[in-house]
Design a protein around this motif. Structure first.
Motif, PDB file in Angstrom:
ATOM      1  N   GLU A 275      -8.649   4.077  -3.448  1.00 10.49           N
ATOM      2  CA  GLU A 275      -8.510   2.692  -3.911  1.00 10.49           C
ATOM      3  C   GLU A 275      -9.529   1.799  -3.196  1.00 10.49           C
ATOM      4  O   GLU A 275      -9.629   1.826  -1.966  1.00 10.49           O
ATOM      5  CB  GLU A 275      -7.086   2.185  -3.629  1.00 10.49           C
ATOM      6  CG  GLU A 275      -6.823   0.837  -4.268  1.00 10.49           C
ATOM      7  CD  GLU A 275      -5.388   0.322  -4.055  1.00 10.49           C
ATOM      8  OE1 GLU A 275      -4.840   0.506  -2.963  1.00 10.49           O
ATOM      9  OE2 GLU A 275      -4.833  -0.279  -5.001  1.00 10.49           O
TER      10      GLU A 275
ATOM     11  N   SER B  35       0.820  -1.209   0.000  1.00  7.51           N
ATOM     12  CA  SER B  35       0.000   0.000   0.000  1.00  7.51           C
ATOM     13  C   SER B  35       0.863   1.272   0.000  1.00  7.51           C
ATOM     14  O   SER B  35       2.032   1.247   0.411  1.00  7.51           O
ATOM     15  CB  SER B  35      -0.889   0.004   1.245  1.00  7.51           C
ATOM     16  OG  SER B  35      -0.077   0.029   2.390  1.00  7.51           O
TER      17      SER B  35
ATOM     18  N   LEU C 271       3.223   0.403  -5.627  1.00  4.54           N
ATOM     19  CA  LEU C 271       2.129   0.707  -4.688  1.00  4.54           C
ATOM     20  C   LEU C 271       0.759   0.626  -5.371  1.00  4.54           C
ATOM     21  O   LEU C 271       0.628   0.102  -6.464  1.00  4.54           O
ATOM     22  CB  LEU C 271       2.375   2.084  -4.070  1.00  4.54           C
ATOM     23  CG  LEU C 271       3.784   2.279  -3.479  1.00  4.54           C
ATOM     24  CD1 LEU C 271       3.951   3.692  -2.951  1.00  4.54           C
ATOM     25  CD2 LEU C 271       4.085   1.261  -2.391  1.00  4.54           C
TER      26      LEU C 271
HETATM   27  P1  NDP Z   1       0.515  -3.519   2.911  1.00  2.00           P
HETATM   28  O1  NDP Z   1       1.170  -2.214   2.682  1.00  2.00           O
HETATM   29  O2  NDP Z   1      -0.462  -3.635   4.021  1.00  2.00           O
HETATM   30  O3  NDP Z   1       1.600  -4.657   3.167  1.00  2.00           O
HETATM   31  C1  NDP Z   1       2.644  -4.934   2.255  1.00  2.00           C
HETATM   32  C2  NDP Z   1       3.775  -5.652   2.968  1.00  2.00           C
HETATM   33  O4  NDP Z   1       4.407  -4.766   3.901  1.00  2.00           O
HETATM   34  C3  NDP Z   1       3.323  -6.868   3.774  1.00  2.00           C
HETATM   35  O5  NDP Z   1       4.270  -7.898   3.672  1.00  2.00           O
HETATM   36  C4  NDP Z   1       3.229  -6.281   5.158  1.00  2.00           C
HETATM   37  O6  NDP Z   1       3.257  -7.258   6.163  1.00  2.00           O
HETATM   38  C5  NDP Z   1       4.454  -5.390   5.175  1.00  2.00           C
HETATM   39  N1  NDP Z   1       4.481  -4.387   6.237  1.00  2.00           N
HETATM   40  C6  NDP Z   1       3.432  -3.882   6.948  1.00  2.00           C
HETATM   41  N2  NDP Z   1       3.889  -2.946   7.831  1.00  2.00           N
HETATM   42  C7  NDP Z   1       5.233  -2.855   7.669  1.00  2.00           C
HETATM   43  C8  NDP Z   1       6.263  -2.082   8.273  1.00  2.00           C
HETATM   44  N3  NDP Z   1       6.014  -1.209   9.241  1.00  2.00           N
HETATM   45  N4  NDP Z   1       7.523  -2.234   7.850  1.00  2.00           N
HETATM   46  C9  NDP Z   1       7.811  -3.120   6.857  1.00  2.00           C
HETATM   47  N5  NDP Z   1       6.889  -3.888   6.250  1.00  2.00           N
HETATM   48  C10 NDP Z   1       5.605  -3.766   6.643  1.00  2.00           C
HETATM   49  O7  NDP Z   1      -0.164  -3.917   1.524  1.00  2.00           O
HETATM   50  P2  NDP Z   1      -1.038  -5.197   1.174  1.00  2.00           P
HETATM   51  O8  NDP Z   1      -0.253  -6.445   1.412  1.00  2.00           O
HETATM   52  O9  NDP Z   1      -2.381  -5.078   1.791  1.00  2.00           O
HETATM   53  O10 NDP Z   1      -1.188  -5.068  -0.418  1.00  2.00           O
HETATM   54  C11 NDP Z   1      -2.208  -4.347  -1.047  1.00  2.00           C
HETATM   55  C12 NDP Z   1      -1.661  -3.092  -1.689  1.00  2.00           C
HETATM   56  O11 NDP Z   1      -0.581  -3.431  -2.547  1.00  2.00           O
HETATM   57  C13 NDP Z   1      -2.669  -2.392  -2.585  1.00  2.00           C
HETATM   58  O12 NDP Z   1      -2.610  -1.006  -2.381  1.00  2.00           O
HETATM   59  C14 NDP Z   1      -2.190  -2.755  -3.994  1.00  2.00           C
HETATM   60  O13 NDP Z   1      -2.610  -1.840  -4.971  1.00  2.00           O
HETATM   61  C15 NDP Z   1      -0.709  -2.788  -3.805  1.00  2.00           C
HETATM   62  N6  NDP Z   1      -0.058  -3.570  -4.844  1.00  2.00           N
HETATM   63  C16 NDP Z   1       0.712  -2.933  -5.788  1.00  2.00           C
HETATM   64  C17 NDP Z   1       1.293  -3.636  -6.831  1.00  2.00           C
HETATM   65  C18 NDP Z   1       2.117  -2.948  -7.866  1.00  2.00           C
HETATM   66  O14 NDP Z   1       2.811  -3.640  -8.606  1.00  2.00           O
HETATM   67  N7  NDP Z   1       2.100  -1.639  -7.982  1.00  2.00           N
HETATM   68  C19 NDP Z   1       1.095  -5.092  -6.966  1.00  2.00           C
HETATM   69  C20 NDP Z   1       0.317  -5.673  -5.909  1.00  2.00           C
HETATM   70  C21 NDP Z   1      -0.243  -4.926  -4.889  1.00  2.00           C
HETATM   71  P3  NDP Z   1       1.895  -7.921   6.675  1.00  2.00           P
HETATM   72  O15 NDP Z   1       0.981  -8.132   5.508  1.00  2.00           O
HETATM   73  O16 NDP Z   1       2.387  -9.200   7.209  1.00  2.00           O
HETATM   74  O17 NDP Z   1       1.325  -6.976   7.668  1.00  2.00           O
END
Ligand code: NDP
Length: 454
Positions: free
Chosen positions: A358, A205, A227
């Motif tokens: 989104e 995200s 993102l």
């Molecule tokens: P998040 O931002 O919630 O999580 C992404 C990753 O970051 C997870 O592994 C998460 O762990 C980890 N994370 C969470 N907090 C921290 C922190 N403080 N420090 C380091 N890492 C952390 O996103 P989502 O997994 O919910 O994915 C959905 C989002 O991803 C949507 O906005 C989507 O559009 C985007 N996306 C973009 C893509 C692109 O190519 N542009 C492709 C696919 C998705 P955990 O989940 O274990 O909390």
């Protein structure tokens, strides 16, 4: 940590989470291994990836089932994702040697000059859950081919898939001290930010991506962010087959239950064809089969995270109070599982969150526009910049719109697609840097300039 099936709400498995101490140990283990890996000839590194490519196919039934159980993806789409990941890997296998080879720049002068590409070192691959194979291979495959060590943190929602990936990489000959999974939630990701790594490659995200960029800024190492988006699709009045366009737009909106970074998130249709477009769109949306994602005929599974249900409901209610008409769906389904009906809101406008934030679910707003100028203004009205799609008979007319988009990707008569041969990049709040294509091979190495005299 409990792994929960979003279709049944049952606990599938419990796994032990990493702690900052175990993550530190994994890092120390990789420090030695990476140096040896970087010294392995490139053809051998690529040959290990070829084995991984073959294993993904051999084990696809087991892998697809795990993916569907863990994230709720309709099983046919789980197979599609694994096949899609293999196509990307094939691209890296075929093209890496060319882009990682040393380059002679000046060969005849007294001082000869060349560029050599060296690995970054040990990188963090922090990944999202919605396409764990696709967004994973974008990073760990070129990183490994480039001679890096990888600390790979799958999302907590796709941990079992992450464990499969690790197991298959080891079976393929990737040494255990070169690739290591980090299991856990946000805290495990945070522990990676606290380590002195040589690069941070994040998919997720905007909120977390921005945080990671801020936290790692002082390290002066490469940081890449893939993102979210609020991707628009615009249908011009000259399209020849309105029905076919409506079907393509619907698929772009609800594929993977709408949980794609490049999902169609908002639709603009020119007034002359608006009614015809909406008719087909709603008719087709009502035919979608929502239910058990393990059934081959299911097209809409549960959303992967429970919190998404009240979020989607809130967006739909906000649209309703601002004049939107809900012509299909609108609610979550009663009973077990995180199911939300495929939802179509027409007469949408930009006062609605549905058109500006989104959604990441099977909900979509459709807005009527007068002409190309109005469409362009609305398409550009977003802090995101991932993709934008235009449907029209005329490339010339579509190009005028595409040129004005501040997005990493534009589509003419297609949408919601990614090609391994093209850079995948987001602008503005959609990201920083590019994966895939030769950009995504070179992203994992650093150039060294040689000045040679004598
Ligand atoms: P998040 O931002 O919630 O999580 C992404 C990753 O970051 C997870 O592994 C998460 O762990 C980890 N994370 C969470 N907090 C921290 C922190 N403080 N420090 C380091 N890492 C952390 O996103 P989502 O997994 O919910 O994915 C959905 C989002 O991803 C949507 O906005 C989507 O559009 C985007 N996306 C973009 C893509 C692109 O190519 N542009 C492709 C696919 C998705 P955990 O989940 O274990 O909390």
């Amino acid at each position: 940590m409990q792994i929960i099936n979003p279709a049944t709400e049952e606990v599938i498995q419990e796994v032990a989470e990493d702690t900052p101490e175990t993550i530190q140990e994994k890092y120390q283990f990789l420090k030695e291994g990476q140096k040896q890996w970087a010294a392995v000839p490139l053809v051998q590194r690529i040959s290990a990836i070829e084995k991984f490519y073959a294993l993904l196919d051999e084990r696809k039934d087991e892998l697809a089932e795990t993916l569907t159980k863990e994230v709720g993806k309709p099983v046919q789409q789980s197979y599609n994702e694994i096949n899609g990941a293999r196509k990307r890997i094939e691209y890296f296998i075929k093209n890496s040697a060319k882009w990682l080879a040393e380059e002679w720049i000046t060969e005849e002068d007294a001082t000869r000059e060349k560029i050599v590409y060296e690995p970054l070192g040990i990188i963090a691959n922090i990944s999202a859950w919605n396409y764990p194979y696709l967004v994973g291979v974008n990073v760990f495959i070129p990183a490994l081919i480039g001679g890096n060590g990888v600390l790979y943190k799958p999302s907590e929602y796709s941990t079992l898939t992450g464990l499969h990936i690790q197991r298959l990489l080891y079976l393929s000959g990737i040494p255990e001290n070169v690739f290591s999974i980090v299991i856990g939630k946000g805290a495990a990701g945070q522990a990676l930010l606290d380590l002195p790594l040589d690069g941070y490659f994040f998919t997720g995200s905007y909120r977390t991506g921005k945080y990671i960029a801020e936290q790692t800024a002082g390290k002066l190492v490469p940081v890449q962010l893939e993102l979210g988006g609020k991707d628009p699709l615009y249908v011009m009045d000259d399209v020849e087959d309105v029905k076919a366009v409506a079907e393509a737009a619907l698929e772009g909106a609800v594929y993977n239950t709408g949980q794609s970074c490049c999902a169609v998130e908002r639709i603009y249709v020119q007034e002359k064809i608006y009614d015809a477009f909406v008719d087909t769109f709603v008719t087709e949306a009502k035919k979608l089969i929502t239910g058990n994602p393990l059934n081959r005929e299911t097209s809409i599974g549960p959303v992967s995270r429970k919190e998404q249900l009240p979020f989607l409901k809130e967006q739909v209610e906000d649209a309703r109070t601002r004049g939107g008409k809900i012509l299909s769906g609108g609610n979550s389904l009663p009973g077990k599982g995180y199911f939300f009906e495929p939802t179509v809101v027409v007469d949408a406008n930009h006062s609605m969150k549905l058109m500006t934030e989104e959604s990441f679910g099977p909900v979509i707003g459709i807005q009527k526009v007068k002409d190309d100028n109005e469409a362009v203004e609305l398409m550009k009205d977003t802090p995101y910049g991932l993709t934008a799609a235009v449907y029209s008979k005329s490339l010339e007319r579509a190009e005028k719109v595409m040129k004005q988009m501040d997005t990493g990707t534009v589509y003419w008569n297609c949408c919601d697609r990614v090609s391994a041969a093209l850079p995948w990049s987001g602008r503005k709040n959609s990201g920083l840097g590019a994966t895939l294509s030769y950009h995504g091979i070179r992203a994992f190495v650093q150039p060294k300039a040689y000045h040679l005299r004598g």
